[in-house]
Design a protein around this motif. Structure first.
Motif, mmCIF file in Angstrom:
data_model
loop_
_atom_site.group_PDB
_atom_site.id
_atom_site.type_symbol
_atom_site.label_atom_id
_atom_site.label_comp_id
_atom_site.label_asym_id
_atom_site.label_seq_id
_atom_site.Cartn_x
_atom_site.Cartn_y
_atom_site.Cartn_z
ATOM 1 N N MET A 4 0.820 -1.208 0.000
ATOM 2 C CA MET A 4 0.000 0.000 0.000
ATOM 3 C C MET A 4 0.857 1.262 0.000
ATOM 4 O O MET A 4 0.523 2.264 -0.660
ATOM 5 C CB MET A 4 -0.927 -0.007 1.220
ATOM 6 N N VAL A 5 1.979 1.233 0.719
ATOM 7 C CA VAL A 5 2.895 2.383 0.723
ATOM 8 C C VAL A 5 3.476 2.598 -0.670
ATOM 9 O O VAL A 5 3.573 3.736 -1.156
ATOM 10 C CB VAL A 5 4.018 2.176 1.753
ATOM 11 N N VAL A 6 3.868 1.516 -1.332
ATOM 12 C CA VAL A 6 4.425 1.622 -2.679
ATOM 13 C C VAL A 6 3.387 2.204 -3.639
ATOM 14 O O VAL A 6 3.687 3.117 -4.428
ATOM 15 C CB VAL A 6 4.909 0.245 -3.175
ATOM 16 N N ILE A 7 2.160 1.695 -3.578
ATOM 17 C CA ILE A 7 1.105 2.180 -4.475
ATOM 18 C C ILE A 7 0.793 3.649 -4.200
ATOM 19 O O ILE A 7 0.694 4.468 -5.127
ATOM 20 C CB ILE A 7 -0.168 1.320 -4.316
ATOM 21 N N ALA A 8 0.657 4.003 -2.921
ATOM 22 C CA ALA A 8 0.322 5.383 -2.567
ATOM 23 C C ALA A 8 1.421 6.353 -2.982
ATOM 24 O O ALA A 8 1.143 7.457 -3.477
ATOM 25 C CB ALA A 8 0.069 5.489 -1.066
ATOM 26 N N SER A 9 2.686 5.962 -2.794
ATOM 27 C CA SER A 9 3.786 6.842 -3.192
ATOM 28 C C SER A 9 3.866 6.965 -4.707
ATOM 29 O O SER A 9 4.198 8.039 -5.233
ATOM 30 C CB SER A 9 5.107 6.327 -2.621
ATOM 31 N N GLY A 10 3.532 5.885 -5.432
ATOM 32 C CA GLY A 10 3.501 5.957 -6.893
ATOM 33 C C GLY A 10 2.419 6.901 -7.387
ATOM 34 O O GLY A 10 2.634 7.682 -8.333
ATOM 35 N N ILE A 11 1.247 6.853 -6.755
ATOM 36 C CA ILE A 11 0.153 7.768 -7.109
ATOM 37 C C ILE A 11 0.574 9.219 -6.856
ATOM 38 O O ILE A 11 0.336 10.109 -7.677
ATOM 39 C CB ILE A 11 -1.113 7.422 -6.313
ATOM 40 N N LEU A 12 1.221 9.449 -5.717
ATOM 41 C CA LEU A 12 1.670 10.797 -5.366
ATOM 42 C C LEU A 12 2.687 11.311 -6.384
ATOM 43 O O LEU A 12 2.649 12.486 -6.787
ATOM 44 C CB LEU A 12 2.278 10.776 -3.969
#
Length: 310
Positions: free
Chosen positions: A171-179
């Motif tokens: 989830m951290v990886v996905i959220a940082s990618g979205i950001l």
């Protein structure tokens, strides 16, 4: 002259019989009476080195204190993992697994909060709602961590703990990618960010593969080590040790990625240089500091110089 056979695995050593819930594929006390799993213990040195270096660079570059806490948190993981593999005692297993969760919560909170805040385009409204957003994710992550800690200490279901921890990491990886995709407008910075993200993910994936192979093909690796490689070459086939080396590398690279992402989303990119030392080792450097190694401005790009004060 340069190899010797493995001794028989010992049921106990200096630290007594193992009490940990997990006993890895490396045979116990075959190298030293004082270290239960020799290779799995010493490979944590790499984890400690990158964690302390990450903390040091965060301090020198005057980054936000959250990055110093992230570095210190992951250094605690390295210390706990060292003690766990050295002793195979349950109390040190807790010091290995649980700090890994607690250290990951810091970047998780940072990324989730910033993602939510940046959805609010009006600056005044964002400031007004910022504290509420921070408290919400603080409570959410505190509850998540409390449940996982209960699962590990009381229920002692390690597999559920590992799965949920893996979910948090993804989830951290996905959220940082979205950001990165949504809020970084500079094309060069965005390209370097996604490149660095991938550079951090690859060691994690390879390390996870080593971890799984170590678990599911353990008897095969023991046979190869004892029959063909012997000591000390057999240590190269301790795949859980490779998990330490690869994840330590991946942690460092991903934290550097988060540092760069943070300064870009806070409109402070002009205060820093994002470089690849020797063309491949990513690092964020505040302008005005001396860079004493060859570096490039993009991954595997042309070298800029060896020493210059920017």
């Amino acid at each position: 002259m340069f190899s010797w056979p493995y001794p028989e695995e010992a049921l106990s050593g200096y630290w007594g019989e193992p009490t940990a819930l997990i006993d890895w594929c490396e045979e116990n006390y075959v190298v030293s009476y004082y270290i239960a799993e020799w290779c799995n213990t010493l490979t944590n040195a790499a984890f400690l080195i990158v964690a302390f270096y990450c903390t040091y660079t965060s301090y020198v570059n005057r980054l936000e204190k959250r990055f110093i806490f992230i570095g210190l948190g992951f250094s605690l993981v390295g210390i706990g993992s060292w003690l766990f593999h050295m002793t195979l005692q349950y109390k040190y297993q807790l010091l290995d697994e649980l700090p890994m969760l607690y250290a990951t919560v810091i970047p998780s909170w940072s990324i989730f909060v910033e993602n939510q805040e940046n959805l609010i385009r009006n600056v005044d409204e964002r400031k007004a709602k910022s504290l509420r957003i921070q408290l919400f994710y603080s409570a959410l992550l505190f509850g998540f961590v409390s449940v996982l800690t209960w699962l590990y200490i009381v229920v002692r279901v390690v597999e559920i703990f590992q799965i949920l921890y893996g979910v948090l990491t993804v989830m951290v990886v996905i959220a940082s990618g979205i950001l990165t995709y949504r809020d970084v407008s500079d094309p060069v910075a965005k390209r370097n960010l996604f490149t660095t993200m991938c550079l951090g993910i690859v060691p994690f994936v390879l390390g996870f593969l080593c971890w799984q192979l170590d678990i599911h093909l353990c008897s095969y690796w023991i046979y190869i080590r004892r029959t063909y490689l012997e000591l000390p070459l057999g240590l190269l086939l301790e795949l859980h040790g490779w998990w330490h080396l690869l994840t330590g590398t991946g942690v460092y690279i991903f934290v550097v990625y988060l540092q760069y992402l943070r300064v870009m989303t806070r409109d402070k990119g002009d205060e820093f240089l994002f470089i690849y030392r020797w063309g491949f080792f990513p690092e964020l450097v505040r302008k005005g500091l001396t860079i004493r190694t060859p570096y490039s401005m993009e991954f595997w790009g042309p070298s800029v110089h060896k020493e210059k004060k920017d």
